[in-house]
Design a protein around this motif. Structure first.
Motif, PDB file in Angstrom:
ATOM      1  N   SER A 187       0.668  -1.049  -0.105  1.00 34.73           N
ATOM      2  CA  SER A 187      -0.421  -0.460  -0.289  1.00 34.73           C
ATOM      3  C   SER A 187       1.057   1.517  -0.212  1.00 34.73           C
ATOM      4  CB  SER A 187      -0.543   0.117   1.244  1.00 34.73           C
ATOM      5  OG  SER A 187      -1.488  -0.863   1.260  1.00 34.73           O
ATOM      6  N   SER A 237      -1.493  -2.902  -6.108  1.00 32.35           N
ATOM      7  CA  SER A 237      -1.970  -2.970  -4.486  1.00 32.35           C
ATOM      8  C   SER A 237      -3.884  -2.823  -4.231  1.00 32.35           C
ATOM      9  CB  SER A 237      -2.051  -1.573  -4.067  1.00 32.35           C
ATOM     10  OG  SER A 237      -2.604  -0.311  -4.333  1.00 32.35           O
ATOM     11  N   ASP A 280      -6.925  -0.596  -2.444  1.00 31.81           N
ATOM     12  CA  ASP A 280      -6.441   0.868  -1.888  1.00 31.81           C
ATOM     13  C   ASP A 280      -7.447   1.003  -0.258  1.00 31.81           C
ATOM     14  OD1 ASP A 280      -7.203   3.411  -2.483  1.00 31.81           O
ATOM     15  OD2 ASP A 280      -8.056   3.962  -4.517  1.00 31.81           O
ATOM     16  N   GLN A 281      -6.408   0.903  -0.125  1.00 23.87           N
ATOM     17  CA  GLN A 281      -6.373   0.668   1.377  1.00 23.87           C
ATOM     18  C   GLN A 281      -6.729   2.230   2.115  1.00 23.87           C
ATOM     19  OE1 GLN A 281      -5.698  -2.115   3.064  1.00 23.87           O
ATOM     20  NE2 GLN A 281      -5.175  -3.131   1.308  1.00 23.87           N
ATOM     21  N   ASP A 299      -0.298  -1.063   5.230  1.00 22.58           N
ATOM     22  CA  ASP A 299      -1.843  -0.696   5.277  1.00 22.58           C
ATOM     23  C   ASP A 299      -2.420   0.446   6.528  1.00 22.58           C
ATOM     24  OD1 ASP A 299      -1.568  -2.523   2.928  1.00 22.58           O
ATOM     25  OD2 ASP A 299      -2.105  -4.666   4.815  1.00 22.58           O
ATOM     26  N   GLU A 312      -2.062   4.280   5.241  1.00 28.39           N
ATOM     27  CA  GLU A 312      -3.247   4.611   4.658  1.00 28.39           C
ATOM     28  C   GLU A 312      -5.027   4.886   4.956  1.00 28.39           C
ATOM     29  OE1 GLU A 312      -2.535   5.475   0.508  1.00 28.39           O
ATOM     30  OE2 GLU A 312      -0.964   5.779   2.232  1.00 28.39           O
ATOM     31  N   PRO A 334      -5.343   0.360  -8.808  1.00 26.64           N
ATOM     32  CA  PRO A 334      -5.895  -0.105  -7.095  1.00 26.64           C
ATOM     33  C   PRO A 334      -7.065  -0.346  -6.993  1.00 26.64           C
ATOM     34  CG  PRO A 334      -4.168   2.253  -6.334  1.00 26.64           C
ATOM     35  CD  PRO A 334      -4.639   2.000  -7.641  1.00 26.64           C
TER      36      PRO A 334
END
Length: 339
Positions: free
Chosen positions: A155, A165, A167-168, A198, A201, A322
Motif C-alpha cells: 500500500s 495494491s 486501495d486501502q 496498510d 493508508e 489499485p
C-alpha cells in the motif's frame, strides 16, 4: 516371447525433418523467438502436434535462459492480508505453469529482505515478487535494480509501474463515511503499527473523511494487528465522547469487541464498530462485524499478470489503478437515534 519395444519419443530433429526445416528453426518456434515466417511456424507446429513432441524443460531453460521459477519474498507474519496474498499469488503462478521459490523474512528488516533477494537471484529465478508490509522495506524495494522483473504488492499513496495494491485509503474512507451516514460524529481510530504501509493508508483515509465532513479527529491509538492488542487498548480507550470506532483490521476488532463487553458496553447500542479485511469469521462474531472486504484473489491474479507481461510479452510495466474494496454492512453498526 520377447517384450515389445516401446516407441521412441520424438526429438527436435524428428520435428525438423518432418517440417522440412533446421532444428534451430524448430527451437526458435518452440521458444517464441521472433522473425520466423508464419508459414514456416505453421509447418513446425503441425509437425510438433503430429509427433506429439514435448520439449525438455531443461533444454528450454538453456535456450531462453529462463527457469520458469519466480522468487517470492513474504513477511514472516500470520496476519490475514499477507498470508492471503501469498496463497492466491502462488495459485496464480502455478496456473500459469511457473514454480514459486519462497523466502520469508522479518517484516521490518530491509537487510534481511536484501539478502533474500540476492539468494533468489543466485537461484536464477525469472522474476521476483515481494509482499511488503513495512514502509522501510517498501522504500528498499523502490530502489532495487535487479536485472529481472520485480513486482511489489504493498500500500502506498505513491503509485509506480512495479506496484500492485488494494486501495486501502478509499476503503478506510468508505468505512468512516458509513459511520458518518449513520449519524456518528465522534469516530475514534484504533490503527495498526505506525510503520505498516496498510495502517498508514487506512489512517490517512480516516483523517481525510472526517476532515471532508468537518469533524474532529482525536489522536489515534496504535495496536500491532493482533486481537490481544485490540483487547488491551479497548479496555482503556476513552469513549466518553465517542459513539463509534474504526478499527484498523478485523483481528484487533475481535479484541475490542471482547473488551467492550467486559466494560459493560453493548455493540452497536452503545458503540458502533467497523473493521477491515473481512476475515472468514467476521460474519459469525457477536455481533456480526461490519467491515471492509479486500479481494486478495484478484490481487494475486493481478500480480502474476504483471509478471507475465514483463516475462512473456516483453513489455515495460505500466502503472495500475489499485483494486477497489467493498463495504460489508453487518450488525456491529447502527444509526444514532436523534433526540
Amino acid at each position: 516371447m520377447a517384450e515389445a519395444k516401446q516407441p521412441r519419443a520424438a526429438n527436435i530433429f524428428d520435428v525438423a525433418r518432418l517440417a522440412g526445416v533446421s532444428h534451430q528453426t524448430v527451437s526458435r518456434v518452440i521458444n517464441g523467438v521472433p522473425n520466423v515466417r508464419p508459414a514456416t511456424k505453421e509447418r513446425v507446429e503441425k509437425a510438433i502436434a503430429q509427433l506429439r513432441y514435448s520439449p525438455s524443460p531443461a533444454a528450454r531453460a538453456l535456450v531462453t535462459r529462463r527457469t520458469r521459477a519466480i522468487g517470492l519474498i513474504t513477511p514472516s507474519v500470520t496476519t490475514y492480508g499477507p498470508t492471503s496474498i501469498t496463497m492466491h499469488f502462488t495459485m496464480a503462478a502455478r496456473a500459469a505453469r511457473y514454480s514459486v521459490d519462497s523466502i520469508s523474512t522479518a517484516p521490518d528488516d530491509p537487510a534481511a529482505v536484501r539478502a533474500a533477494v540476492e539468494a533468489l537471484l543466485r537461484q536464477r529465478v525469472d522474476a521476483i515478487v515481494m509482499v511488503v508490509a513495512d514502509l522501510a522495506v517498501l522504500e528498499l524495494a523502490r530502489g532495487l535494480d535487479l536485472g529481472v522483473p520485480l513486482v511489489v504488492t504493498s500500500s502506498s499513496a505513491t503509485r509506480g509501474p512495479h506496484l500492485v495494491s488494494i486501495d486501502q485509503y478509499r476503503g478506510a474512507r468508505a468505512a468512516v463515511r458509513h459511520l458518518i451516514d449513520l449519524g456518528h460524529e465522534r469516530i475514534v481510530h484504533l490503527a495498526g503499527p505506525t510503520t505498516a504501509a496498510d495502517a498508514v493508508e487506512r489512517l490517512r483515509g480516516w483523517k481525510d473523511e472526517l476532515a471532508a465532513h468537518r469533524l474532529d479527529a482525536a489522536p489515534p491509538r496504535h495496536g500491532d494487528w493482533s486481537a490481544a492488542s485490540g483487547h488491551s487498548i479497548g479496555l482503556e480507550l476513552d469513549l466518553s465522547n465517542a459513539s463509534a470506532i474504526f478499527v484498523g483490521n478485523d483481528q484487533m476488532a475481535i479484541g475490542v469487541l471482547s473488551a467492550l463487553r467486559e466494560r459493560g458496553l453493548a455493540v452497536p447500542e452503545d458503540v458502533s464498530i467497523v473493521g477491515f479485511d473481512d476475515l472468514p469469521e467476521a460474519g459469525y462474531l457477536y455481533p456480526p462485524l461490519t467491515t471492509i472486504r479486500q479481494d486478495f484473489e484478484a490481487l494475486g491474479r493481478m500480480t502474476m499478470q504483471k509478471v507475465l507481461v514483463a516475462l512473456e510479452e516483453d513489455q515495460q510495466l505500466t502503472e495500475d489503478t489499485p483494486l477497489p474494496t467493498e463495504l460489508i454492512v453487518r450488525r456491529s453498526t447502527r444509526a444514532i437515534e436523534m433526540a
